[in-house]
Design an enzyme around this catalytic site. Structure first.
Site, PDB file in Angstrom:
ATOM      1  N   GLU A 275      18.391  -9.946 -43.803  1.00  0.00           N
ATOM      2  CA  GLU A 275      19.602  -9.175 -43.495  1.00  0.00           C
ATOM      3  C   GLU A 275      20.818 -10.009 -43.903  1.00  0.00           C
ATOM      4  O   GLU A 275      20.924 -11.173 -43.529  1.00  0.00           O
ATOM      5  CB  GLU A 275      19.653  -8.849 -41.998  1.00  0.00           C
ATOM      6  CG  GLU A 275      18.574  -7.845 -41.608  1.00  0.00           C
ATOM      7  CD  GLU A 275      18.453  -7.671 -40.106  1.00  0.00           C
ATOM      8  OE1 GLU A 275      19.027  -6.721 -39.585  1.00  0.00           O
ATOM      9  OE2 GLU A 275      17.769  -8.489 -39.465  1.00  0.00           O
TER      10      GLU A 275
ATOM     11  N   ASN B  59      16.599  -6.406 -35.293  1.00  0.00           N
ATOM     12  CA  ASN B  59      16.317  -6.662 -33.879  1.00  0.00           C
ATOM     13  C   ASN B  59      16.834  -5.558 -32.962  1.00  0.00           C
ATOM     14  O   ASN B  59      16.309  -5.374 -31.867  1.00  0.00           O
ATOM     15  CB  ASN B  59      16.859  -8.029 -33.464  1.00  0.00           C
ATOM     16  CG  ASN B  59      15.834  -9.114 -33.760  1.00  0.00           C
ATOM     17  OD1 ASN B  59      14.633  -8.880 -33.625  1.00  0.00           O
ATOM     18  ND2 ASN B  59      16.287 -10.279 -34.181  1.00  0.00           N
TER      19      ASN B  59
ATOM     20  N   SER C  67      19.594 -16.088 -35.132  1.00  0.00           N
ATOM     21  CA  SER C  67      18.845 -14.888 -34.740  1.00  0.00           C
ATOM     22  C   SER C  67      19.766 -13.864 -34.087  1.00  0.00           C
ATOM     23  O   SER C  67      19.683 -12.673 -34.372  1.00  0.00           O
ATOM     24  CB  SER C  67      17.750 -15.232 -33.727  1.00  0.00           C
ATOM     25  OG  SER C  67      16.846 -16.138 -34.258  1.00  0.00           O
TER      26      SER C  67
ATOM     27  N   HIS D 116      19.911 -13.376 -42.265  1.00  0.00           N
ATOM     28  CA  HIS D 116      18.895 -13.411 -41.208  1.00  0.00           C
ATOM     29  C   HIS D 116      17.512 -13.164 -41.800  1.00  0.00           C
ATOM     30  O   HIS D 116      17.171 -12.042 -42.184  1.00  0.00           O
ATOM     31  CB  HIS D 116      19.217 -12.367 -40.130  1.00  0.00           C
ATOM     32  CG  HIS D 116      18.211 -12.351 -39.023  1.00  0.00           C
ATOM     33  ND1 HIS D 116      17.606 -11.208 -38.569  1.00  0.00           N
ATOM     34  CD2 HIS D 116      17.687 -13.364 -38.296  1.00  0.00           C
ATOM     35  CE1 HIS D 116      16.758 -11.522 -37.603  1.00  0.00           C
ATOM     36  NE2 HIS D 116      16.790 -12.822 -37.418  1.00  0.00           N
TER      37      HIS D 116
END
Ligand SMILES: NC(=O)c1ccc[n+]([C@@H]2O[C@H](COP(=O)([O-])OP(=O)(O)OC[C@H]3O[C@@H](n4cnc5c(N)ncnc54)[C@H](O)[C@@H]3O)[C@@H](O)[C@H]2O)c1
Length: 303
Positions: free
Chosen positions: A146, A185, A113, A134
């Site tokens: 990703e 994120n 993550s 990801h």
């Protein structure tokens, strides 16, 4: 390789079983390794239940092969994706070991993550085939993956990974630099920082923050990204808005003291029954179900 590949998945937990499901449904043979018998033993049943629930071909679960031995799981696969616990030392060790068993052309990917891919892959003999992929939870409902390159990753490894995931029905996005938070994120938590600040400064309560997002620009976000939106309204108007608004927006380079206080007081969200708001078990279940239903409808719309 994008048509019928052999995939090795390391870790059969929440993300690993879902990633295995996506690749198996796309027609690939998937071996999945987990040192914890409880995770590994239920992986096929878990995938079959998901497939049934989604109305997908349940027989795809037969292409998922649980393995108790790492060497056996990754020998002769084309692509390895790691979804083991979020622990740098564990991931480094796992990739060092994996590299001993795979072919020289096997691509090695981590689904971390937040840990930099550069740190995870630093010990490998050949770092040109190592990268990040990801995924978002649940992997079979959220389209984005990703694809993160490091300074060492070869363009060919990135290209193959992008094509493999696109062919499996995912939306791969190339992240050209291995930066913390990748793209998704960073964007998500830029918004969360301001959401916390609005409550902290008593401009509104937590429920109002969420209502404003869900009932306003959240409605458009699935079809209109911020930069499309900036072009739509005009970059000149966007500049004028930024000149007024940006000086007022939270830009502290650290977590908000308000958030730190919630954690210190044991207000941990769903798991303690209260975070920014209070949550009964019924409210928690209803919100979880609402999210899954929404994602299922979105997937059906995409089809
Ligand atoms: N949960 C999410 O929403 C999410 C989203 C994106 C990325 N990730 C990342 O994906 C990874 C996995 O997260 P998760 O939520 O699936 O966790 P999880 O705890 O559900 O699954 C981890 C699995 O790894 C297994 N495991 C333990 N040691 C291992 C080893 N040495 N080798 C292989 N497997 C091992 C565990 O038995 C478990 O089944 C983490 O790096 C996490 O940060 C999670």
């Amino acid at each position: 390789m994008t048509e019928k590949a052999r995939i090795g998945v390391l870790g059969a937990g929440l993300m690993g079983h879902g990633i295995a499901q996506v690749f198996a449904l796309a027609g690939h043979e998937v071996s999945i390794y987990d040192p914890v018998a409880a995770s590994l033993n239920q992986v096929r049943t878990r995938i079959a239940a998901n497939l049934r629930d989604l109305g997908d071909d349940e027989s795809a679960a037969e292409r998922v092969h649980p393995r108790t031995d790492l060497a056996q799981a990754v020998r002769d696969v084309d692509f390895v994706v790691e979804a083991a616990p979020e622990n740098l030392e564990l991931k480094r060790k796992l990739f060092r070991e994996t590299e001993q068993y795979v072919r020289p052309d096997t691509i090695l990917a981590s689904n971390t993550s937040v840990i930099p891919i550069t740190a995870i892959m630093q010990d490998l003999r050949d770092r040109s085939r190592a990268l990040g992929t990801h995924w978002w939870n649940p992997p079979f409902l959220v389209p984005l993956v990703e694809v993160i390159g490091t300074q060492w990753t070869s363009p060919a490894a990135i290209d193959l990974t992008m094509r493999l995931h696109a062919a499996a029905g995912k939306k791969p996005a190339h992240v050209k630099k291995d930066v913390p938070g990748f793209i998704g994120n960073r964007l998500q938590h830029a918004l969360w920082r301001e959401a916390v600040a609005l409550v902290e400064q008593d401009i509104c309560d937590a429920e109002t923050v969420d209502t404003v997002i869900k009932a306003a620009f959240g409605r458009r976000l699935a079809v209109l990204g911020p930069l499309e939106n900036a072009d739509l309204v005009g970059t000149d108007l966007t500049l004028a808005i930024h000149q007024t608004v940006l000086p007022a927006i939270d830009s502290r380079p650290a977590p908000s003291p308000y958030l730190e206080r919630l954690v210190a007081e044991g207000k941990l969200g769903f798991k303690s029954g209260e975070g920014f708001r209070k949550w009964s078990p019924e409210q928690q279940a209803a919100l979880r179900a609402k999210v899954v239903e929404h994602l299922k409808k979105a997937r059906a719309n995409d089809a």
